[in-house]
Write a protein that holds these residues in place. Sequence first.
Motif, mmCIF file in Angstrom:
data_model
loop_
_atom_site.group_PDB
_atom_site.id
_atom_site.type_symbol
_atom_site.label_atom_id
_atom_site.label_comp_id
_atom_site.label_asym_id
_atom_site.label_seq_id
_atom_site.Cartn_x
_atom_site.Cartn_y
_atom_site.Cartn_z
ATOM 1 N N UNK A 138 35.966 47.539 42.954
ATOM 2 C CA UNK A 138 36.335 46.138 42.707
ATOM 3 C C UNK A 138 37.849 45.965 42.636
ATOM 4 N N UNK A 139 38.522 46.902 41.974
ATOM 5 C CA UNK A 139 39.977 46.827 41.889
ATOM 6 C C UNK A 139 40.609 46.965 43.264
ATOM 7 N N UNK A 140 40.081 47.861 44.088
ATOM 8 C CA UNK A 140 40.619 48.048 45.435
ATOM 9 C C UNK A 140 40.450 46.779 46.264
ATOM 10 N N UNK A 141 39.262 46.168 46.173
ATOM 11 C CA UNK A 141 39.015 44.951 46.945
ATOM 12 C C UNK A 141 39.925 43.807 46.490
ATOM 13 N N UNK A 142 40.093 43.649 45.154
ATOM 14 C CA UNK A 142 40.965 42.579 44.644
ATOM 15 C C UNK A 142 42.410 42.826 45.030
ATOM 16 N N UNK A 143 42.856 44.076 44.935
ATOM 17 C CA UNK A 143 44.239 44.426 45.301
ATOM 18 C C UNK A 143 44.459 44.189 46.790
#
Length: 365
Positions: free
Chosen positions: A128-133
């Motif tokens: 999720x963090x990778x996608x948001x970043x």
Amino acid sequence: MQPSFKLDSALSRGMLDVLIKAGLIAALVIFSFQVFQPFQELMIWSVILAVTLYPLQRWLKVRTGLKDGHVATLIVLFVLLVLLAPIYLLAINIGDSLDSVVTLLKSDTLSIPAPPESVATWPLIGPRLYAAWQSVSGGLSQVAQHLLPYLKGTGRVLLGAAASAGGAFLLFIAAVIISGIIMAFGENGERAAQRIAIRVSNVERGKHIATLCTATIRAVAQGVIGIAFIQMLLIGVGFVVKGVPGAGILAIAILILGIAQAPATLITLPVIAYVLSTEGFTAATITFAIYTFIAGLADNVLKPLLLGRGVDVPMPVVLIGALGGMVVKGIIGLFIGPVILAVAYNLFWQWVDQQEPESASESPE
């Protein structure tokens, strides 16, 4: 039957007279309040300043032998000269900081780098963090497009806060001037306050209530708001002189922390670390670091001098008054809220304590 009818008729006329008089009084009170309401905040702030500065008025009058009006004029001029220059610098810096942010957003010279692939492998939050970043990586214009729905509301809040701060600044100048007029007639005002309190209660309780309200206003204004304001000026001017980015906004944050009884070192220490890391260890940066660190601890010296003069106001009451006042009335509520809530708190417990002797006398032996 006839006497009874006359009695009922007289009672009806008496009731009608009472209702008419009550209605006229209510209409007069409502209309008077509507006329006074635009000046309500100004007059409350003026009275708070006048009550806080009145001991200085008396002291100078005894030492100089001048008339009340002349002494009040000197105090007003001194307050304006001492406070207006630093406040003006902070206000200008806040405007410059907002202009810099707008210019930076328009230039699109900064960008957020793409996330490394290893972020996606982190447990739980990695994907999720990778996608948001990844979604916000790129230039600031692209980021702004993703955040535009959220930035609209935030922009309105920031503009409202800026307008509130500007209005509070002008209101403060007017309040200082009006407080000088009130101090010039301070003895009459003190007698009037006691007469009103005595009329509301009785002679003994009325004088005590007037004294309690005066002591509470001075204790909160000097010991909480005054210390936070002085600390904001000391640290904020240092930030402006050193050229710290967003110095005005940081100074306002220090003011809020001071009223909330939080240490100013929460802001001063990161700023010192930022200046030393970006500019290195020079004579100027070391001097700035020492000055800022000492100014951040100034409340430890000022609190024993100005706070706790026989008036017990819990800090949660002050904090709730500051935050609630700021939500209701903006920046000006940050100053007025704690004072009004502290006075109400002390008056409430004064009323509660007055019931104890009566209850004890009525208890069975």
